[in-house]
Enzyme design. Structure first.
Site, PDB file in Angstrom:
ATOM      1  N   HIS A 173       1.149  -0.974   0.126  1.00  0.00           N
ATOM      2  CA  HIS A 173      -0.194  -0.077  -0.009  1.00  0.00           C
ATOM      3  C   HIS A 173       0.963   0.818   0.755  1.00  0.00           C
ATOM      4  O   HIS A 173       1.774   1.410   0.858  1.00  0.00           O
ATOM      5  CB  HIS A 173      -0.869   0.079   1.471  1.00  0.00           C
ATOM      6  CG  HIS A 173      -1.905   0.607   1.626  1.00  0.00           C
ATOM      7  ND1 HIS A 173      -1.653   2.590   1.672  1.00  0.00           N
ATOM      8  CD2 HIS A 173      -2.848   0.977   1.178  1.00  0.00           C
ATOM      9  CE1 HIS A 173      -2.670   2.991   1.914  1.00  0.00           C
ATOM     10  NE2 HIS A 173      -4.044   1.715   1.435  1.00  0.00           N
ATOM     11  N   ASP A 190       3.248  -4.259   7.979  1.00  0.00           N
ATOM     12  CA  ASP A 190       1.921  -4.071   7.406  1.00  0.00           C
ATOM     13  C   ASP A 190       0.769  -5.127   8.322  1.00  0.00           C
ATOM     14  O   ASP A 190       0.407  -5.458   6.981  1.00  0.00           O
ATOM     15  CB  ASP A 190       1.932  -3.120   6.305  1.00  0.00           C
ATOM     16  CG  ASP A 190       0.498  -2.322   6.028  1.00  0.00           C
ATOM     17  OD1 ASP A 190      -0.395  -2.266   7.134  1.00  0.00           O
ATOM     18  OD2 ASP A 190       0.549  -1.789   4.870  1.00  0.00           O
ATOM     19  N   GLN A 216      -4.547  -4.800   6.847  1.00  0.00           N
ATOM     20  CA  GLN A 216      -5.943  -6.624   6.500  1.00  0.00           C
ATOM     21  C   GLN A 216      -5.481  -7.621   7.377  1.00  0.00           C
ATOM     22  O   GLN A 216      -6.376  -8.547   6.974  1.00  0.00           O
ATOM     23  CB  GLN A 216      -5.460  -6.373   4.492  1.00  0.00           C
ATOM     24  CG  GLN A 216      -5.396  -4.713   4.141  1.00  0.00           C
ATOM     25  CD  GLN A 216      -7.205  -4.235   3.735  1.00  0.00           C
ATOM     26  OE1 GLN A 216      -7.807  -4.949   4.427  1.00  0.00           O
ATOM     27  NE2 GLN A 216      -7.097  -3.139   3.646  1.00  0.00           N
ATOM     28  N   LYS A 258     -10.970  -0.920  10.605  1.00  0.00           N
ATOM     29  CA  LYS A 258     -10.803  -1.989   9.590  1.00  0.00           C
ATOM     30  C   LYS A 258     -11.306  -3.226  10.674  1.00  0.00           C
ATOM     31  O   LYS A 258     -11.334  -3.845   9.917  1.00  0.00           O
ATOM     32  CB  LYS A 258      -9.756  -2.390   8.599  1.00  0.00           C
ATOM     33  CG  LYS A 258      -8.980  -0.775   7.789  1.00  0.00           C
ATOM     34  CD  LYS A 258      -7.928  -1.563   6.209  1.00  0.00           C
ATOM     35  CE  LYS A 258      -7.522   0.065   6.042  1.00  0.00           C
ATOM     36  NZ  LYS A 258      -8.331   0.413   5.385  1.00  0.00           N
ATOM     37  N   CYS A 318      -4.589   2.975  -3.703  1.00  0.00           N
ATOM     38  CA  CYS A 318      -3.264   3.388  -3.340  1.00  0.00           C
ATOM     39  C   CYS A 318      -2.351   1.819  -3.052  1.00  0.00           C
ATOM     40  O   CYS A 318      -1.202   1.900  -2.196  1.00  0.00           O
ATOM     41  CB  CYS A 318      -3.398   3.597  -1.979  1.00  0.00           C
ATOM     42  SG  CYS A 318      -4.723   4.884  -1.559  1.00  0.00           S
TER      43      CYS A 318
END
Ligand code: PLP
Length: 422
Positions: free
Chosen positions: A139, A216, A219, A242, A380
């Site tokens: 991202h 990261d 998600q 999220k 993104c």
């Protein structure tokens, strides 16, 4: 057109019955709304997820009953607010299986967490001629902070390639871990491809070369069990919004020894132990990295979200979402002219696709008229679009409150878009 009932075999159906999706949906007031006169099918969960009543009510209760600043007052409200805020930190610590609660820093979200590491740890660690390694499926928020750092330091950003399925090419990743690599910053689950990266193995490979790793997890945290001790990563970042929590709050996990040695990110109240005009002594962890009044209500809401997700169980969530993904991949991928982008063997609930001859924005507009919320654009991740030689894609991203019925509605919407625009 085949429906969920046609496609699911006996075992799958049994599991669907055991997963009480209809009951769960009642916890999310927004899902009952209509959009353009149609029942809402919310399939944009990778952008942000909807919030259960438990989260909405926790924030409301804070503002109605306990609103106060934290760590400062001796009065009752301040003590209650502080307790609530610090309880949320403990919940996140347990959620990630971090060793200590001081390893949990509340930030605005994944983006801020990564920027924090880039401008503190990164600034200290990276010098001229050094390298920072990322992957081709990052991202923008795990690309740009490293680019800024590399530019400032005269360092080089290296990119580990992926194959056509959207999986990391492991040998290339290993090869790119050079004696000059000062940090590997890697996405756990891709927001476009859904790929679940083999992060345990990637961390191990990096550690064999003494390279620290930031993951990261924007998600990943909402969809699979994350254990930072088992992963052994140096840093892990995710966003509250999220994970069914509020916007404007997120988490940076860091190993205590590293966080301790890092310079502060921002200066201000709460991050100090003492200040004179000559010298400031910084506060201990985690407060050293939480300058100013934080998003207190947001952290409290995030604590409620963690409780809610734990109540369902991430194993149950992963199993149910896996079922939905398999169904959606068959139903959407089976429509002629539709090409799914991201076909990794290990995937979370993301279905990105392009339709031959139709721009994704037009698809999104037709779907919107049907009450279907999907994302269209570059998500993104412009370099990833280039890798797949597409300008944009349509993305349906799943949560545990989605149903096979909504996927059928999506498939019908795609067929309609083809009829109207094809
Ligand atoms: N990383 C990934 C993989 C994401 O999908 C996102 C958001 O979509 C981010 C980072 C940035 O998250 P936030 O905007 O919450 O900071």
């Amino acid at each position: 057109m085949s429906t969920a009932r046609d496609v699911l075999n006996g075992v799958d159906r049994e599991r669907s019955i055991r997963f009480p999706v209809e009951k769960i949906r009642q916890d999310f007031p927004l899902l009952a709304n209509a959009v353009h006169g149609k029942p809402l099918a919310y399939l944009d969960n990778a952008a942000t997820s909807q919030k259960p009543l438990a989260v909405i009510e926790a924030e409301e209760l804070f503002y109605r009953r306990d609103c106060s600043n934290i760590h400062r007052g001796v009065h009752e409200l301040s003590e209650r607010a502080t307790r609530w805020y610090e309880d949320a930190r403990t919940k996140v610590q347990q959620f990630l299986n971090a060793r200590e609660s001081r390893e949990i820093i509340f930030v605005r979200g994944t983006t801020e967490a990564i920027n924090l590491v880039a401008s503190t740890f990164g600034r200290k660690q990276v010098g001229a001629g050094d390298e920072v390694l990322i992957t081709a499926m990052e991202h923008h928020s795990n690309i740009v902070p490293w680019q800024i750092l590399c530019e400032e330091k005269g360092a080089r950003l290296r990119v580990a390639p992926i194959n056509d399925r959207g999986e990391i090419v492991f040998e290339e990743y290993e090869r790119l871990l050079s004696p000059r690599t000062r940090l590997a910053a890697l996405v756990h689950v891709s927001n476009v491809l859904g790929t679940i990266n083999p992060v345990r193995e990637m961390v191990e490979a990096a550690h064999r070369r003494n390279v620290p790793v930031l993951l990261d997890g924007a998600q990943a945290a909402p969809h699979l069990k994350v254990d930072v001790q088992a992963l052994d990563c140096e840093f892990y970042a995710f966003s509250g919004h999220k994970l069914y929590g509020p916007t404007g709050v997120g988490v940076l996990y860091g190993k205590a020894g590293l966080l301790d040695a890092m310079p502060p990110y921002q200066g201000g109240g709460d991050m100090i132990r003492s200040v004179t005009f000559e010298k400031t002594i910084y506060n201990t962890l985690p407060y050293k990295f939480e300058a100013g009044t934080p998003n207190i209500a947001g952290a409290i809401g995030l604590g409620a979200a963690v409780d809610y997700v734990n109540g369902i169980g991430l194993d149950n969530i992963a199993a149910y979402e896996g079922e939905l993904l398999a169904y959606g991949t068959r139903v959407v991928g089976g429509i002629s002219g539709v090409r799914i982008i991201g076909t990794a063997r290990e995937k979370a609930g993301v279905i990105s696709f392009v339709i031959e001859g139709i721009h994704p924005h037009d698809v999104g507009t037709v779907l919107d008229q049907e009450g279907i919320a999907v994302r269209t654009g570059h998500h993104c991740a412009q370099p990833l679009m280039e890798r797949f030689k597409i300008p944009a894609a349509t993305r349906a991203s799943l949560a545990f409150y989605n149903t096979t019925r909504e996927i059928d509605v999506l498939a019908a919407g795609i067929r309609k878009a083809k009829e109207l625009l094809g």
